[in-house]
Design a protein around this motif. Structure first.
Motif, PDB file in Angstrom:
ATOM      1  N   VAL A 143       0.856  -1.188   0.000  1.00  0.00           N
ATOM      2  CA  VAL A 143       0.000   0.000   0.000  1.00  0.00           C
ATOM      3  C   VAL A 143       0.888   1.232   0.000  1.00  0.00           C
ATOM      4  O   VAL A 143       1.934   1.264   0.655  1.00  0.00           O
ATOM      5  CB  VAL A 143      -0.921   0.013   1.240  1.00  0.00           C
ATOM      6  CG1 VAL A 143      -1.695   1.320   1.342  1.00  0.00           C
ATOM      7  CG2 VAL A 143      -1.884  -1.166   1.197  1.00  0.00           C
ATOM      8  N   THR A 144       0.476   2.255  -0.745  1.00  0.00           N
ATOM      9  CA  THR A 144       1.172   3.535  -0.726  1.00  0.00           C
ATOM     10  C   THR A 144       0.392   4.511   0.145  1.00  0.00           C
ATOM     11  O   THR A 144      -0.798   4.763  -0.092  1.00  0.00           O
ATOM     12  CB  THR A 144       1.306   4.111  -2.142  1.00  0.00           C
ATOM     13  OG1 THR A 144       2.120   3.236  -2.929  1.00  0.00           O
ATOM     14  CG2 THR A 144       1.950   5.497  -2.112  1.00  0.00           C
ATOM     15  N   TYR A 145       1.040   5.013   1.187  1.00  0.00           N
ATOM     16  CA  TYR A 145       0.421   5.976   2.102  1.00  0.00           C
ATOM     17  C   TYR A 145       0.973   7.370   1.820  1.00  0.00           C
ATOM     18  O   TYR A 145       2.192   7.571   1.847  1.00  0.00           O
ATOM     19  CB  TYR A 145       0.719   5.618   3.554  1.00  0.00           C
ATOM     20  CG  TYR A 145       0.067   4.344   4.038  1.00  0.00           C
ATOM     21  CD1 TYR A 145      -1.254   4.341   4.477  1.00  0.00           C
ATOM     22  CD2 TYR A 145       0.775   3.145   4.069  1.00  0.00           C
ATOM     23  CE1 TYR A 145      -1.848   3.166   4.935  1.00  0.00           C
ATOM     24  CE2 TYR A 145       0.194   1.977   4.529  1.00  0.00           C
ATOM     25  CZ  TYR A 145      -1.123   1.986   4.957  1.00  0.00           C
ATOM     26  OH  TYR A 145      -1.702   0.837   5.410  1.00  0.00           O
ATOM     27  N   THR A 176       4.813   1.794   0.987  1.00  0.00           N
ATOM     28  CA  THR A 176       5.581   2.994   0.624  1.00  0.00           C
ATOM     29  C   THR A 176       4.974   4.214   1.295  1.00  0.00           C
ATOM     30  O   THR A 176       3.746   4.374   1.326  1.00  0.00           O
ATOM     31  CB  THR A 176       5.585   3.200  -0.900  1.00  0.00           C
ATOM     32  OG1 THR A 176       6.197   2.069  -1.529  1.00  0.00           O
ATOM     33  CG2 THR A 176       6.355   4.459  -1.281  1.00  0.00           C
ATOM     34  N   LEU A 177       5.845   5.065   1.841  1.00  0.00           N
ATOM     35  CA  LEU A 177       5.425   6.364   2.359  1.00  0.00           C
ATOM     36  C   LEU A 177       5.773   7.438   1.331  1.00  0.00           C
ATOM     37  O   LEU A 177       6.891   7.467   0.814  1.00  0.00           O
ATOM     38  CB  LEU A 177       6.144   6.701   3.667  1.00  0.00           C
ATOM     39  CG  LEU A 177       5.787   5.930   4.932  1.00  0.00           C
ATOM     40  CD1 LEU A 177       6.572   6.487   6.112  1.00  0.00           C
ATOM     41  CD2 LEU A 177       4.300   5.977   5.216  1.00  0.00           C
ATOM     42  N   VAL A 178       4.821   8.307   1.059  1.00  0.00           N
ATOM     43  CA  VAL A 178       5.059   9.433   0.153  1.00  0.00           C
ATOM     44  C   VAL A 178       4.880  10.721   0.944  1.00  0.00           C
ATOM     45  O   VAL A 178       3.811  10.959   1.522  1.00  0.00           O
ATOM     46  CB  VAL A 178       4.104   9.409  -1.050  1.00  0.00           C
ATOM     47  CG1 VAL A 178       4.300  10.657  -1.914  1.00  0.00           C
ATOM     48  CG2 VAL A 178       4.335   8.151  -1.889  1.00  0.00           C
ATOM     49  N   VAL A 214       8.741  12.871  -1.934  1.00  0.00           N
ATOM     50  CA  VAL A 214       9.716  11.938  -1.387  1.00  0.00           C
ATOM     51  C   VAL A 214       9.032  10.592  -1.207  1.00  0.00           C
ATOM     52  O   VAL A 214       8.050  10.479  -0.472  1.00  0.00           O
ATOM     53  CB  VAL A 214      10.271  12.442  -0.035  1.00  0.00           C
ATOM     54  CG1 VAL A 214      11.200  11.405   0.572  1.00  0.00           C
ATOM     55  CG2 VAL A 214      10.985  13.767  -0.214  1.00  0.00           C
ATOM     56  N   SER A 215       9.531   9.579  -1.882  1.00  0.00           N
ATOM     57  CA  SER A 215       8.951   8.246  -1.810  1.00  0.00           C
ATOM     58  C   SER A 215       9.924   7.317  -1.099  1.00  0.00           C
ATOM     59  O   SER A 215      11.065   7.136  -1.550  1.00  0.00           O
ATOM     60  CB  SER A 215       8.650   7.727  -3.221  1.00  0.00           C
ATOM     61  OG  SER A 215       8.052   6.463  -3.183  1.00  0.00           O
ATOM     62  N   ILE A 216       9.482   6.729   0.020  1.00  0.00           N
ATOM     63  CA  ILE A 216      10.343   5.883   0.851  1.00  0.00           C
ATOM     64  C   ILE A 216       9.714   4.500   0.973  1.00  0.00           C
ATOM     65  O   ILE A 216       8.600   4.348   1.481  1.00  0.00           O
ATOM     66  CB  ILE A 216      10.552   6.500   2.242  1.00  0.00           C
ATOM     67  CG1 ILE A 216      11.238   7.874   2.116  1.00  0.00           C
ATOM     68  CG2 ILE A 216      11.365   5.571   3.135  1.00  0.00           C
ATOM     69  CD1 ILE A 216      11.404   8.596   3.434  1.00  0.00           C
ATOM     70  N   ILE A 242       6.261   5.638  12.960  1.00  0.00           N
ATOM     71  CA  ILE A 242       5.371   4.538  12.586  1.00  0.00           C
ATOM     72  C   ILE A 242       6.027   3.218  12.957  1.00  0.00           C
ATOM     73  O   ILE A 242       7.249   3.137  13.121  1.00  0.00           O
ATOM     74  CB  ILE A 242       5.046   4.544  11.081  1.00  0.00           C
ATOM     75  CG1 ILE A 242       6.321   4.307  10.254  1.00  0.00           C
ATOM     76  CG2 ILE A 242       4.355   5.829  10.673  1.00  0.00           C
ATOM     77  CD1 ILE A 242       6.063   4.053   8.786  1.00  0.00           C
ATOM     78  N   ASN A 243       5.206   2.181  13.087  1.00  0.00           N
ATOM     79  CA  ASN A 243       5.700   0.840  13.340  1.00  0.00           C
ATOM     80  C   ASN A 243       5.396  -0.027  12.121  1.00  0.00           C
ATOM     81  O   ASN A 243       4.252  -0.092  11.667  1.00  0.00           O
ATOM     82  CB  ASN A 243       5.049   0.244  14.589  1.00  0.00           C
ATOM     83  CG  ASN A 243       5.648  -1.103  14.931  1.00  0.00           C
ATOM     84  OD1 ASN A 243       6.836  -1.209  15.236  1.00  0.00           O
ATOM     85  ND2 ASN A 243       4.837  -2.143  14.881  1.00  0.00           N
ATOM     86  N   VAL A 244       6.406  -0.690  11.594  1.00  0.00           N
ATOM     87  CA  VAL A 244       6.274  -1.526  10.403  1.00  0.00           C
ATOM     88  C   VAL A 244       6.381  -2.984  10.818  1.00  0.00           C
ATOM     89  O   VAL A 244       7.334  -3.376  11.499  1.00  0.00           O
ATOM     90  CB  VAL A 244       7.353  -1.183   9.360  1.00  0.00           C
ATOM     91  CG1 VAL A 244       7.204  -2.062   8.119  1.00  0.00           C
ATOM     92  CG2 VAL A 244       7.279   0.288   8.986  1.00  0.00           C
ATOM     93  N   THR A 245       5.407  -3.781  10.416  1.00  0.00           N
ATOM     94  CA  THR A 245       5.413  -5.197  10.754  1.00  0.00           C
ATOM     95  C   THR A 245       5.758  -6.030   9.532  1.00  0.00           C
ATOM     96  O   THR A 245       5.634  -5.573   8.396  1.00  0.00           O
ATOM     97  CB  THR A 245       4.042  -5.642  11.283  1.00  0.00           C
ATOM     98  OG1 THR A 245       3.061  -5.465  10.261  1.00  0.00           O
ATOM     99  CG2 THR A 245       3.647  -4.833  12.507  1.00  0.00           C
TER     100      THR A 245
END
Length: 311
Positions: A143-145, A176-178, A214-216, A242-245
């Motif tokens: 998912v892109t957030y 992905t974080l934008v 910025v795309s991470i 944020i927490n990534v699982t």
């Protein structure tokens, strides 16, 4: 025989009352914040709703200042467009109580000037009853957030804005974080450790990105911390944790018993670093005092039983 039947019927009624009383909950919208134009925008009430389980029979209570605020129950379309011209119900006196008497989605907004547009809106989903098992989350792809959604990446006016945006979202490896930096502003996004995040230390970064958007890619599990390195931006709330699982692991609980997010050791982009994010709005549902009602019903049952036996 008549006495025994009366006692049996009374016992059944008491059990039913005890069950319904214990199950019902009262939810005070926003808890201590109340029903206001929230400092964190619409994410404030979104994050509040994620921490509550709403069931048929529950009571929703809106506390606000009479004259300055009101609350309207509206349709989904009116909620999405902040249209207050034809509400289902409009209440102008605090506290405004709504009984959740059917399953499905409920939508509420403030009808005063631009209050809804500024985030005074709440959407909830009501289930059949408390204690029903929650459905297992279906597998999903990446998912892109977009961080902050329409707000973008800027000085938001308070630390809670991005904390509220992140609350309730599930981030997994591969997402992905934008970060959209507002046009015409000089800004950046820095990946940092927990100490740098907490202290807004801008001279010790893991990576810095300047070209918008910025795309991470979130390619490791753990907690990830982002700030702006520009003067006082982080101190004014331009920061995100944020927490990534793992995509194959069950997401951790959103709250520990104290209401804070469960800590873990982040490894953002291959760089190790300790840390846990601060969790926004850690309040639990306000429950009806079931212990008091239980005592009262038992006392009533005992009184009727004594009356039947001695009559």
């Amino acid at each position: 025989m008549g006495k025994e039947l009366s006692i049996a019927l009374l016992a059944i009624a008491v059990v039913g009352l005890l069950h319904s009383t214990a199950a019902m909950e009262t939810h005070v919208v926003g808890d201590k914040i109340g029903w206001v134009v929230p400092p964190g925008g619409q994410y404030t009430y979104e994050s509040w709703a994620t921490m509550h389980h709403f069931a048929v029979g529950d009571l929703l209570v809106f506390n606000f200042t009479n004259g300055d605020q009101d609350v309207a129950r509206v349709t989904k379309e009116a909620f999405d467009n902040c249209n207050s011209t034809d509400p289902i119900t409009l209440k102008t006196t605090s506290p405004a109580n709504f009984t959740l008497n059917t399953t499905g989605e409920y939508y509420f907004i403030g009808t005063k000037d631009k209050h809804c547009e500024l985030g005074q809106k709440l959407a909830i989903n009501v289930t059949a009853e408390h204690g029903s098992p929650a459905p297992s989350p279906a597998p999903r792809g990446p998912v892109t957030y977009v961080v902050g959604d329409k707000l973008g990446w800027l000085v938001p006016g308070g630390e809670q804005a991005y904390a509220a945006w992140a609350y309730g979202k599930t981030f997994i490896v591969g997402d992905t974080l934008v970060f959209n930096i507002v046009n015409g502003t000089q800004d950046d996004v820095a990946l940092v450790t927990k100490p740098a995040y907490e202290n807004c230390t801008t001279n010790s970064t893991i990576a810095v990105y300047k070209n918008s958007p910025v795309s991470i890619l979130l390619n490791t599990s753990g907690e990830h911390f982002f700030i702006s390195t520009y003067d006082r931006h982080c101190l004014l709330g331009q920061k995100l944790a944020i927490n990534v699982t793992s995509s194959t692991a069950q997401p951790p609980s959103a709250k520990t018993p104290s209401g804070s997010m469960a800590p873990s050791s982040p490894t953002p982009h291959g760089t190790s670093g300790p840390g846990a994010a601060h969790a926004p709005f850690s309040s639990a549902p306000s429950r009806i005092g079931s212990g008091y009602f239980t005592f009262l019903l038992i006392a009533v049952a005992a009184f009727f039983y004594w009356s039947l036996v001695t009559s």
